[in-house]
Design an enzyme around this catalytic site. Structure first.
Site, PDB file in Angstrom:
ATOM      1  N   TRP A 156      20.312  27.180   1.787  1.00  3.81           N
ATOM      2  CA  TRP A 156      18.924  27.546   1.480  1.00  3.81           C
ATOM      3  C   TRP A 156      18.639  29.033   1.735  1.00  3.81           C
ATOM      4  O   TRP A 156      17.521  29.395   2.111  1.00  3.81           O
ATOM      5  CB  TRP A 156      17.938  26.697   2.297  1.00  3.81           C
ATOM      6  CG  TRP A 156      17.571  25.441   1.602  1.00  3.81           C
ATOM      7  CD1 TRP A 156      17.964  24.174   1.938  1.00  3.81           C
ATOM      8  CD2 TRP A 156      16.762  25.299   0.425  1.00  3.81           C
ATOM      9  NE1 TRP A 156      17.466  23.265   1.043  1.00  3.81           N
ATOM     10  CE2 TRP A 156      16.714  23.925   0.098  1.00  3.81           C
ATOM     11  CE3 TRP A 156      16.083  26.199  -0.398  1.00  3.81           C
ATOM     12  CZ2 TRP A 156      16.008  23.431  -0.997  1.00  3.81           C
ATOM     13  CZ3 TRP A 156      15.383  25.714  -1.490  1.00  3.81           C
ATOM     14  CH2 TRP A 156      15.345  24.344  -1.773  1.00  3.81           C
ATOM     15  N   GLU A 364      10.334  29.324   7.562  1.00  2.77           N
ATOM     16  CA  GLU A 364       9.857  30.135   8.693  1.00  2.77           C
ATOM     17  C   GLU A 364       9.089  29.284   9.710  1.00  2.77           C
ATOM     18  O   GLU A 364       8.076  29.710  10.276  1.00  2.77           O
ATOM     19  CB  GLU A 364       9.082  31.347   8.176  1.00  2.77           C
ATOM     20  CG  GLU A 364      10.086  32.276   7.509  1.00  2.77           C
ATOM     21  CD  GLU A 364       9.508  33.376   6.678  1.00  2.77           C
ATOM     22  OE1 GLU A 364       8.581  34.020   7.169  1.00  2.77           O
ATOM     23  OE2 GLU A 364      10.004  33.595   5.582  1.00  2.77           O
ATOM     24  N   THR A 366       8.461  24.893  10.098  1.00  4.73           N
ATOM     25  CA  THR A 366       7.643  23.905   9.370  1.00  4.73           C
ATOM     26  C   THR A 366       6.255  23.801  10.013  1.00  4.73           C
ATOM     27  O   THR A 366       6.023  24.289  11.130  1.00  4.73           O
ATOM     28  CB  THR A 366       8.303  22.509   9.419  1.00  4.73           C
ATOM     29  OG1 THR A 366       8.280  22.058  10.780  1.00  4.73           O
ATOM     30  CG2 THR A 366       9.728  22.521   8.902  1.00  4.73           C
TER      31      THR A 366
HETATM   32  C1  FAD Z   1      12.173  27.750  -0.381  1.00  7.95           C
HETATM   33  C2  FAD Z   1      12.982  27.859   0.888  1.00  7.95           C
HETATM   34  C3  FAD Z   1      13.523  29.077   1.260  1.00  7.95           C
HETATM   35  C4  FAD Z   1      14.280  29.194   2.417  1.00  7.95           C
HETATM   36  N1  FAD Z   1      14.837  30.411   2.741  1.00  7.95           N
HETATM   37  C5  FAD Z   1      15.608  30.507   3.858  1.00  7.95           C
HETATM   38  C6  FAD Z   1      16.254  31.756   4.200  1.00  7.95           C
HETATM   39  O1  FAD Z   1      16.119  32.771   3.505  1.00  7.95           O
HETATM   40  N2  FAD Z   1      17.051  31.794   5.308  1.00  7.95           N
HETATM   41  C7  FAD Z   1      17.231  30.712   6.110  1.00  7.95           C
HETATM   42  O2  FAD Z   1      17.958  30.829   7.096  1.00  7.95           O
HETATM   43  N3  FAD Z   1      16.628  29.516   5.816  1.00  7.95           N
HETATM   44  C8  FAD Z   1      15.838  29.396   4.713  1.00  7.95           C
HETATM   45  N4  FAD Z   1      15.225  28.200   4.391  1.00  7.95           N
HETATM   46  C9  FAD Z   1      15.472  27.045   5.245  1.00  7.95           C
HETATM   47  C10 FAD Z   1      14.272  26.707   6.127  1.00  7.95           C
HETATM   48  O3  FAD Z   1      14.093  27.703   7.090  1.00  7.95           O
HETATM   49  C11 FAD Z   1      14.530  25.317   6.738  1.00  7.95           C
HETATM   50  O4  FAD Z   1      14.432  24.394   5.668  1.00  7.95           O
HETATM   51  C12 FAD Z   1      13.523  24.982   7.822  1.00  7.95           C
HETATM   52  O5  FAD Z   1      13.767  25.747   8.972  1.00  7.95           O
HETATM   53  C13 FAD Z   1      13.593  23.489   8.229  1.00  7.95           C
HETATM   54  O6  FAD Z   1      14.906  23.115   8.485  1.00  7.95           O
HETATM   55  P1  FAD Z   1      15.503  21.802   7.769  1.00  7.95           P
HETATM   56  O7  FAD Z   1      15.196  21.893   6.318  1.00  7.95           O
HETATM   57  O8  FAD Z   1      16.921  21.667   8.164  1.00  7.95           O
HETATM   58  O9  FAD Z   1      14.656  20.598   8.345  1.00  7.95           O
HETATM   59  P2  FAD Z   1      14.888  19.843   9.764  1.00  7.95           P
HETATM   60  O10 FAD Z   1      14.942  20.850  10.861  1.00  7.95           O
HETATM   61  O11 FAD Z   1      16.016  18.887   9.634  1.00  7.95           O
HETATM   62  O12 FAD Z   1      13.523  19.060   9.904  1.00  7.95           O
HETATM   63  C14 FAD Z   1      13.285  17.822   9.228  1.00  7.95           C
HETATM   64  C15 FAD Z   1      11.882  17.358   9.624  1.00  7.95           C
HETATM   65  O13 FAD Z   1      11.837  17.129  11.048  1.00  7.95           O
HETATM   66  C16 FAD Z   1      10.781  17.890  11.607  1.00  7.95           C
HETATM   67  N5  FAD Z   1      11.172  18.322  12.962  1.00  7.95           N
HETATM   68  C17 FAD Z   1      12.335  18.906  13.340  1.00  7.95           C
HETATM   69  N6  FAD Z   1      12.304  19.159  14.658  1.00  7.95           N
HETATM   70  C18 FAD Z   1      11.101  18.759  15.114  1.00  7.95           C
HETATM   71  C19 FAD Z   1      10.456  18.759  16.389  1.00  7.95           C
HETATM   72  N7  FAD Z   1      11.048  19.276  17.475  1.00  7.95           N
HETATM   73  N8  FAD Z   1       9.211  18.239  16.495  1.00  7.95           N
HETATM   74  C20 FAD Z   1       8.578  17.742  15.389  1.00  7.95           C
HETATM   75  N9  FAD Z   1       9.135  17.714  14.147  1.00  7.95           N
HETATM   76  C21 FAD Z   1      10.369  18.219  14.026  1.00  7.95           C
HETATM   77  C22 FAD Z   1      10.594  19.080  10.657  1.00  7.95           C
HETATM   78  O14 FAD Z   1       9.294  19.657  10.811  1.00  7.95           O
HETATM   79  C23 FAD Z   1      10.812  18.402   9.314  1.00  7.95           C
HETATM   80  O15 FAD Z   1       9.642  17.770   8.907  1.00  7.95           O
HETATM   81  C24 FAD Z   1      14.465  28.065   3.247  1.00  7.95           C
HETATM   82  C25 FAD Z   1      13.889  26.831   2.876  1.00  7.95           C
HETATM   83  C26 FAD Z   1      13.163  26.723   1.711  1.00  7.95           C
HETATM   84  C27 FAD Z   1      12.562  25.401   1.333  1.00  7.95           C
END
Ligand code: FAD
Length: 384
Positions: A156, A364, A366
């Site tokens: 991503w 940045e 969620t």
């Molecule tokens: C359009 C887009 C652009 C992006 N660009 C970049 C980029 O340039 N560089 C980069 O490094 N990343 C990038 N990302 C990645 C983004 O930063 C991650 O998707 C985000 O940090 C969430 O990680 P994950 O998708 O693995 O979800 P997960 O961390 O697996 O989370 C899944 C769900 O669990 C919830 N959750 C997790 N932990 C907790 C907690 N402790 N308490 C409550 N709820 C929790 C989350 O809120 C979410 O709803 C991008 C994502 C998108 C969609």
């Protein structure tokens, strides 16, 4: 409290509004439909001074205040969040990270081309098994002579497939958890780095370049370390904190664009012999959208003003991002309904805005994570 916007900040907003109208608005729908990242825009953003807006003048930047920066991101976000996102990643996540944590040579070598748009930069933190839980990242930097070899996988990564340089976070020792994380500047064409587009098609931000990066023994030297060995967690979090303000401001832009479209339609569309805007149910939608837009903008401006004053702002920035991105999703959703069938087509930007706003609730930090940051700050440490 002075709610007036300075002439300098207004000039920045005007510049970005004109840029968005000229270089983004005419192409946003087509780029979204085709999933096309148009690299020519990077140089245009650089020439306009937008990429380096947040950076100081001695490295080719424009030294905008944070209030001016937020207004700039609102203008871009009102038109195209793929490109607002590009500016946030290149200018804030990487640019401000290098300004805060890079050494003099790194700042001199990287910040001028970053600001000019002659090079593209990416920020690579997220991994398939480490998203929110950053400290669990498993990309390894194994010692090799005076440097390291990086192996692992990121996904991503915005700009990842097009970047000349990537700020990559890897651990020098997984047992150290966040204290092992280190930031490295890696060339996009480094031997051992394979870059692939993300599988599937993204829900939104389709004019962006999102990549999966596979590192197989990519060699980095001591001069590629950003902020010190084992200091990468702080570097990474600092980047996200800089970027959050831009995301929140972009979400204000989405709400503004949606409200403008909804009001225009409510004034022109007639059913049952009257403007649909004269139905109270439609008026409620418009009034609520307006109230949320005003509240979001005030939260963003407060966070930006605190940053400008050098005062603590983490809770305020998270509050702004949480509120503004959630409100942007609702505004786009309501606009589609208000436009009826006309909202259910790409001829209206509302659908694209809804898909982009969902992404802004995710990256940045969620919306869940913003709530954690706010609640932890409210509760403080458990003194018991
Ligand atoms: C359009 C887009 C652009 C992006 N660009 C970049 C980029 O340039 N560089 C980069 O490094 N990343 C990038 N990302 C990645 C983004 O930063 C991650 O998707 C985000 O940090 C969430 O990680 P994950 O998708 O693995 O979800 P997960 O961390 O697996 O989370 C899944 C769900 O669990 C919830 N959750 C997790 N932990 C907790 C907690 N402790 N308490 C409550 N709820 C929790 C989350 O809120 C979410 O709803 C991008 C994502 C998108 C969609």
């Amino acid at each position: 409290m002075d709610f007036r916007i300075s002439d300098d900040a207004r000039a920045v907003a005007d510049l970005c509004r004109t840029f968005a109208a000229t270089h983004l608005a005419p192409f946003a729908r087509e780029r979204d439909e085709q999933g096309r990242f148009d690299a020519a825009v990077v140089r245009q953003l650089g020439d306009a001074g937008i990429l380096g807006g947040a950076l100081p003048t001695d490295v080719g930047g424009r030294a905008w205040s944070k209030v001016a920066y937020a207004l700039a991101m609102e203008e871009l976000g009102a038109v195209d969040n793929s490109w607002r996102g590009f500016v946030t990643v290149q200018g804030s996540l990487v640019g401000l990270c290098l300004l805060d944590h890079g050494d003099a040579t790194q700042r001199r070598e990287h910040l001028p081309p970053l600001a000019a748009g002659t090079r593209i930069y990416a920020y690579a933190l997220t991994e398939p098994s480490a998203g929110t839980d950053v400290a669990a990242l498993s990309t390894r930097a194994v010692p090799d002579g005076d440097g390291w070899r990086i192996s692992g996988e990121k996904h991503w990564i915005t700009n990842g497939g097009a970047a000349d340089f990537i700020l990559v976070f890897a651990t020098v020792d997984p047992a150290l958890k966040h204290k092992g994380i280190t930031g490295f500047l890696v060339r996009g064409d480094a031997p051992g780095l394979v870059r692939r587009p993300m599988e599937g098609s993204e829900l939104g931000h389709r004019g962006s370049n999102h990549a999966r990066l596979v590192f197989d023994g990519v060699r980095v030297g001591p001069s590629d370390v950003v902020g010190g060995v084992g200091k990468g967690f702080r570097v990474a979090m600092g980047g996200l904190e800089h970027g959050r303000l831009g995301v929140a401001a972009g979400a204000v832009g989405i709400q503004r664009a949606c409200l403008d479209e909804a009001v225009a339609f409510a004034k022109s569309r007639r059913q049952f012999g009257q403007r649909i805007g004269d139905f109270q149910m439609i008026q409620k939608v418009l009034a609520d959208m307006h109230a949320n837009l005003e509240a979001s903008r005030l939260l963003v401006m407060k966070a930006a003003a605190l940053k400008d004053a050098g005062l603590p702002n983490q809770r305020e920035v998270s509050t702004a991002k949480l509120f503004a991105t959630d409100a942007a999703v609702r505004a786009a959703d309501e606009t589609i309904l208000l436009l009826g069938s006309r909202g259910y087509t790409s001829l209206s930007p509302a659908g694209r805005m809804l898909r982009d706003a969902k992404g802004m609730q995710i990256y940045e930090g969620t919306s869940h994570v913003q709530r954690l940051i706010i609640a932890r700050d409210l509760l403080g440490k458990d003194e018991g």
